[in-house]
Design a protein around this motif. Structure first.
Motif: not given
Length: 84
Positions: A30-34, A44-52
């Motif tokens: 998806m589009f991530y804007e962090t 501290q967890l800032i962002q979880t990323l996923s790819a396909v």
């Protein structure tokens, strides 16, 4: 087979069609804007990323992420593989 006898050799044109089974590059799911707040705590967890990858089944996805070399030498950010 290579033969010393020309009568036992022949030439036949062969046409090979190569199918590109990986014509789609992996992409983010998806589009991530962090955003990172200036008072974010260490670890501290800032962002979880996923790819396909549209060429592979979901169960076949195995990706790895890395920081750019200039960011990897900094201790401000780290990546953690959550194996999921």
């Amino acid at each position: 087979i290579i033969s010393d006898n020309p009568k036992q050799s022949s030439r036949v044109p062969v046409f090979i069609k190569v199918l590109d089974v990986n014509d789609n590059a992996p992409e983010f799911a998806m589009f991530y804007e962090t955003y990172v707040c200036e008072n974010a705590k260490a670890e501290q967890l800032i962002q979880t990323l996923s790819a396909v990858d549209k060429d592979d089944s979901y169960s076949g996805h195995q990706f790895s992420f890395s920081l750019a070399p200039e960011a990897a030498s900094s201790s401000n950010f780290t990546l953690q593989d959550n194996r999921g």
